[in-house]
Write a protein that holds these residues in place. Sequence first.
Motif, PDB file in Angstrom:
ATOM      1  N   GLY A   1      -2.868  -0.801  12.722  1.00 59.22           N
ATOM      2  CA  GLY A   1      -4.320   0.323  11.663  1.00 59.22           C
ATOM      3  C   GLY A   1      -4.159  -0.235  11.075  1.00 59.22           C
ATOM      4  N   LYS A   2      -3.169  -0.806  10.183  1.00 53.96           N
ATOM      5  CA  LYS A   2      -3.741  -1.470   9.372  1.00 53.96           C
ATOM      6  C   LYS A   2      -3.623  -2.912   8.829  1.00 53.96           C
ATOM      7  N   ALA A   3      -3.466  -3.643   9.393  1.00 52.54           N
ATOM      8  CA  ALA A   3      -3.282  -5.183   8.822  1.00 52.54           C
ATOM      9  C   ALA A   3      -3.897  -6.018   9.715  1.00 52.54           C
TER      10      ALA A   3
ATOM     11  N   CYS B   1       1.043  -0.861   0.539  1.00 53.18           N
ATOM     12  CA  CYS B   1       0.552  -0.177   0.418  1.00 53.18           C
ATOM     13  C   CYS B   1       0.725   1.190   0.156  1.00 53.18           C
ATOM     14  N   VAL B   2       0.131   2.216  -0.475  1.00 49.96           N
ATOM     15  CA  VAL B   2       0.805   3.887  -0.558  1.00 49.96           C
ATOM     16  C   VAL B   2       0.456   4.264   0.671  1.00 49.96           C
ATOM     17  N   GLY B   3       1.308   5.171   0.926  1.00 49.08           N
ATOM     18  CA  GLY B   3       0.949   6.122   2.318  1.00 49.08           C
ATOM     19  C   GLY B   3       0.763   7.195   1.513  1.00 49.08           C
TER      20      GLY B   3
ATOM     21  N   PHE C   1       6.024   2.911   1.449  1.00 47.62           N
ATOM     22  CA  PHE C   1       5.373   1.881   1.720  1.00 47.62           C
ATOM     23  C   PHE C   1       4.409   1.163   3.058  1.00 47.62           C
ATOM     24  N   PHE C   2       3.078   0.766   2.859  1.00 48.43           N
ATOM     25  CA  PHE C   2       2.846  -0.541   4.341  1.00 48.43           C
ATOM     26  C   PHE C   2       3.196  -2.009   3.773  1.00 48.43           C
ATOM     27  N   CYS C   3       2.620  -2.800   4.465  1.00 51.68           N
ATOM     28  CA  CYS C   3       1.791  -4.088   4.067  1.00 51.68           C
ATOM     29  C   CYS C   3       0.448  -4.247   4.837  1.00 51.68           C
TER      30      CYS C   3
ATOM     31  N   LEU D   1     -10.961  -1.651  -0.685  1.00 52.60           N
ATOM     32  CA  LEU D   1     -10.713  -0.457   0.465  1.00 52.60           C
ATOM     33  C   LEU D   1      -9.384  -0.867   1.026  1.00 52.60           C
ATOM     34  N   ASP D   2      -8.949   0.193   1.714  1.00 53.51           N
ATOM     35  CA  ASP D   2      -7.970   0.117   2.717  1.00 53.51           C
ATOM     36  C   ASP D   2      -8.384   0.603   4.094  1.00 53.51           C
ATOM     37  N   MET D   3      -9.065  -0.770   4.765  1.00 51.23           N
ATOM     38  CA  MET D   3      -9.825  -0.651   5.712  1.00 51.23           C
ATOM     39  C   MET D   3      -8.837   0.386   6.818  1.00 51.23           C
TER      40      MET D   3
ATOM     41  N   HIS E   1     -12.618   4.597   6.493  1.00 51.26           N
ATOM     42  CA  HIS E   1     -12.847   4.589   4.916  1.00 51.26           C
ATOM     43  C   HIS E   1     -11.585   4.818   4.056  1.00 51.26           C
ATOM     44  N   GLU E   2     -11.055   4.518   3.177  1.00 46.82           N
ATOM     45  CA  GLU E   2     -10.048   4.905   2.242  1.00 46.82           C
ATOM     46  C   GLU E   2     -10.389   3.627   0.407  1.00 46.82           C
ATOM     47  N   ILE E   3     -10.935   5.178  -0.187  1.00 49.79           N
ATOM     48  CA  ILE E   3     -11.140   4.007  -1.923  1.00 49.79           C
ATOM     49  C   ILE E   3      -9.725   4.319  -2.221  1.00 49.79           C
ATOM     50  N   GLU E   4      -9.517   2.979  -3.036  1.00 52.33           N
ATOM     51  CA  GLU E   4      -8.279   3.899  -4.326  1.00 52.33           C
ATOM     52  C   GLU E   4      -8.022   2.127  -5.056  1.00 52.33           C
ATOM     53  N   LEU E   5      -7.658   2.962  -6.021  1.00 53.30           N
ATOM     54  CA  LEU E   5      -7.380   2.509  -7.374  1.00 53.30           C
ATOM     55  C   LEU E   5      -5.952   1.249  -6.552  1.00 53.30           C
TER      56      LEU E   5
END
Length: 232
Positions: free
Chosen positions: A134-136, A29-31, A52-54, A113-115, A82-86
Amino acid sequence: MDFVIVPPPVVVVPVVGKDASFPVRRVYCVGRNYAAHAREMGSDPTREPPFFFCKPADAVVPVAQGATLELPYPQATANLHHEIELVVAIGKGGADIPVDEALSYVWGYGAGLDMTRRDLQFALRDKGRPWELGKAFDQAAPISPLVPASVVGHPGKGEVWLNVNGESRQRGDVSDMIWSMAEIISNLSTYFRLEPGDLIFTGTPEGVGPVVAGDLIEAGVEGVGSLAVRIV
Ligand code: MN
């Protein structure tokens, strides 16, 4: 071969119009890749190198076209965002990929979605700690079916949108990215050898915000795909 435990299943994402699926290897994932979102997160949206994070592959949850995923509100947070992403799906392996060759490594695209457990992410960020808590977390990456680049090409523009309960929350455009898809692939490949099956979430436009149980998220990327998620 015998296994001492049952092997975990391969995570797969369906492909639009095909009777075959895309197997997931890694999720990068790109920040902060949209200036207005960087500002709303309290950052300076200058063109610093991307970071980046994973997420784990098994955080990916495919959402079929026309279906609504029921997503349990995750544990250990009071501020689920919510974070909508390509999403870029990699189909060919390589390292140190030149920018002008990068798109040839792309198999296809999706909307994901990068929830984010924002309260945990901010607490970790403020202490200079890793973002995984927070992300994984489980089911942190719902994703639409993928479309092959051989069918839709490489989207240089297209609305990136998200509604909650029918109200607009996020509106951006692929063309607003600080770092293009080719630049992201090239830069990421200087840190990791990319392999077929890798997914790259390319960052989210402004308008991120909280959802609570009962909320319906509808989101997508124009020309690529869309998905619906109900928080339960
Ligand atoms: Mn994100």
